[in-house]
Design an enzyme around this catalytic site. Structure first.
Site, PDB file in Angstrom:
ATOM      1  CE  LYS A  74       1.705   6.992   5.480  1.00 51.92           C
ATOM      2  NZ  LYS A  74       1.201   6.492   4.178  1.00 51.92           N
ATOM      3  CG  ASN A  93      -8.725   3.160  -2.722  1.00 53.47           C
ATOM      4  OD1 ASN A  93      -9.936   3.225  -2.646  1.00 53.47           O
ATOM      5  ND2 ASN A  93      -7.949   2.923  -1.678  1.00 53.47           N
ATOM      6  CB  SER A 113      -4.383  -1.271   7.562  1.00 52.56           C
ATOM      7  OG  SER A 113      -4.562  -1.378   6.171  1.00 52.56           O
ATOM      8  CD  GLN A 117       3.043   2.875   5.680  1.00 55.54           C
ATOM      9  OE1 GLN A 117       3.287   3.087   4.500  1.00 55.54           O
ATOM     10  NE2 GLN A 117       1.836   2.988   6.182  1.00 55.54           N
ATOM     11  CE  LYS A 143      -1.352  -2.986   8.080  1.00 56.07           C
ATOM     12  NZ  LYS A 143      -1.069  -3.381   6.677  1.00 56.07           N
ATOM     13  N   GLY A 158      -2.240  -2.963   0.441  1.00 55.53           N
ATOM     14  CA  GLY A 158      -2.143  -2.419  -0.916  1.00 55.53           C
ATOM     15  C   GLY A 158      -1.415  -1.092  -0.972  1.00 55.53           C
ATOM     16  CG  ASP A 159       1.419   2.185  -1.987  1.00 54.02           C
ATOM     17  OD1 ASP A 159       1.136   2.851  -0.996  1.00 54.02           O
ATOM     18  OD2 ASP A 159       2.083   2.654  -2.938  1.00 54.02           O
ATOM     19  CE  LYS A 169       4.075   1.749   0.636  1.00 56.74           C
ATOM     20  NZ  LYS A 169       3.098   2.659   1.293  1.00 56.74           N
ATOM     21  CB  THR A 189      -6.268   6.406   1.817  1.00 54.27           C
ATOM     22  OG1 THR A 189      -5.974   5.078   2.235  1.00 54.27           O
ATOM     23  CG2 THR A 189      -4.986   7.208   1.758  1.00 54.27           C
TER      24      THR A 189
HETATM   25  N1  GLU Z   1      -0.113   1.921   1.309  1.00 50.62           N
HETATM   26  C1  GLU Z   1      -0.886   2.647   2.285  1.00 50.62           C
HETATM   27  C2  GLU Z   1      -0.025   3.729   2.899  1.00 50.62           C
HETATM   28  O1  GLU Z   1       0.784   4.320   2.226  1.00 50.62           O
HETATM   29  C3  GLU Z   1      -1.565   1.744   3.283  1.00 50.62           C
HETATM   30  C4  GLU Z   1      -0.666   0.822   4.051  1.00 50.62           C
HETATM   31  C5  GLU Z   1      -1.392  -0.207   4.908  1.00 50.62           C
HETATM   32  O2  GLU Z   1      -2.622  -0.178   4.972  1.00 50.62           O
HETATM   33  O3  GLU Z   1      -0.691  -1.001   5.503  1.00 50.62           O
HETATM   34  O4  GLU Z   1      -0.143   4.080   4.046  1.00 50.62           O
END
Ligand code: GLU
Length: 452
Positions: A118, A244, A382, A115, A94, A169-170, A130, A213
């Protein structure tokens, strides 16, 4: 016989350097984690015997592919797309997709690695990944973005899925891009599933995913301050970025009585001494999300200062929210921030502080929340979008607001649990707390699943 000697940080980084030449961002991210984790591993030998950190720092899979598309003039353009699937020990891969000219394998490997930690910190069952492409979305028409997204997912679709890998997204990828990718995925596979998050509310998106976020980063700040009986109310907040994350950080700071005074984009920053209000924020949202214009227009509209080509870190303030991109706070910036009276930093972006800046914040004993903890609210919602999609229902907004608030508090508490510092009982090292808490969860799952 399993190895019993824990490598020193130098030995570990030496190997990392050799295996990942020309990948400074990835090495930076792993090194920051290794500093804390090797110390922890010294007292917990099973993680050393299973060589967990070495395995986590080698992505399960690194995909790279050509993305061909046609621009509005009919020229054929070639970009490079990527998906790094770092680790799926605790759930399917994810993580977001980034479209930006700076995208390369090093940047996406660092992001996929971060990630993993996180996502573990959120308490939800999500592994780390990612992706992205070296596309510059600036100045591209809607039709060009659509063709690019369609081409991108036409390759990526075979590597993702609602139980395999769920992109989102990012930077450079928001609701518009997710919509185009979802449409093409559905068309190719003829399946209506939650393969992407951050979707529009009409087709499976979750309430408050857009806000999550930025709100989450401010909640984390609130929790760090609350621990020492302080609050956001009345404090000057220096914020970078204008996408965002920054927009919703401003929104939540305002709701909690703080005074946001800055925003930035790649052309420079605005300084609004009188404070960014709800009305001014509405202008920013229109400017950035609809017209896709430059932040300088804010200065013209409201008579604020605009500083071309600079970042806002020399502004006097008490709370800082870096919400733009990696390495936007150098050691020099950190020195100025500390001199100017910054008492706490919550990273809305991923790794916005350099290793030098983090070290200075730590030495000065200010409250510092790394992105993998402070900006986890986005991926947490998410995760909630995935649950709603699997059950084919939508939860009500107040319920999601409450869940986000609770998850951020739990992340704060997990960091606190592992972030204590011997001999300084009032100080929490949130970097160490986040790194060790994320590591332990993923590591235990890896050990249970054997050598795979
Ligand atoms: N890009 C965001 C992050 O850095 C969200 C990632 C997601 O929702 O999968 O955590």
């Amino acid at each position: 016989m399993a190895r019993d000697k824990v490598p020193t940080l130098d030995e570990f980084v030496d190997g990392l350097d050799k295996r990942n030449p020309g990948q400074p961002e990835f090495i930076q991210a792993v090194k920051e984690v290794a500093e804390n984790v090797l110390e922890y591993v010294n007292d917990h030998p099973k993680y050393n015997e299973h060589q967990i950190l070495e395995r986590m720092a080698e992505p399960d899979r690194a995909l790279s592919f050509r993305v061909c598309w046609q621009d509005d003039e009919g020229n054929i353009r070639v970009n490079r797309g990527y998906r790094i699937q770092n680790n799926n020990a605790i759930g399917p891969y994810k993580g977001g997709i980034r479209f930006h000219p700076s995208v390369n394998q090093s940047v996406l490997k660092f992001l996929a690695f971060e990630q993993t930690f996180k996502n573990a910190l959120t308490g939800l069952p999500m592994g780390g990944a990612k992706g992205g492409a070296n596309l510059d979305p600036k100045g591209k028409s809607d039709a060009e973005i659509m063709r690019f997204c369609q081409s991108f997912i036409t390759e990526l679709y075979r590597h993702v899925g609602e139980d395999v890998d769920i992109p989102a997204g990012d930077i450079g990828v928001g609701g518009r891009e997710i919509g185009y990718m979802f449409g093409q995925y559905k068309r190719i596979t003829n399946r209506y599933v939650g393969v992407l998050t951050g979707k529009g509310l009409e087709f499976g998106g979750s309430p408050i995913r857009v806000e999550a976020t930025g709100y989450g980063a401010v909640y984390f700040m609130e929790d760090m301050l609350k621990r020492v009986n302080e609050q956001i109310d009345g404090r000057i907040c220096v914020i970078s970025g204008s996408g965002n994350v920054a927009q919703h950080a401003v929104e939540k700071v305002l709701a909690l009585g703080g005074k946001p005074v800055s925003l930035s984009d790649s052309s420079g920053f605005i300084y609004d001494k009188s404070g960014i209000t709800t009305e001014k924020l509405a202008f920013v949202k229109e400017l950035k999300n609809k017209r896709r214009g430059r932040i300088e227009e804010y200065a013209k509209e409201f008579g604020a200062e605009f500083h071309a080509g600079q970042r806002p870190w020399a502004i006097a303030g008490e709370l800082a929210f870096p919400c733009a991109t990696q390495n936007e706070i150098s050691g020099e910036d950190a020195k100025i921030m500390l001199k100017n009276g910054i008492i706490a930093v919550a990273e809305g972006a991923n790794m916005p502080s350099t290793l030098d800046a983090v070290r200075l914040f730590h030495e000065a004993r200010i409250k510092f929340a790394p992105g993998k903890a402070a900006n986890a609210g986005g991926v947490a919602v998410s995760g909630l979008e995935m649950s709603q999609n699997s059950a084919r229902i939508t939860w009500k907004e107040p319920e999601l607001q409450r869940l986000l608030r609770d998850i951020m508090q739990e992340i704060h508490d997990r960091c606190q649990r592992y972030g204590g510092v011997a001999g300084d009982k009032n100080y929490i090292d949130y970097v160490k707390g986040a790194n060790v808490a994320g590591f332990v969860k993923v590591a235990d799952a890896m050990i249970a699943q054997g050598v795979v």
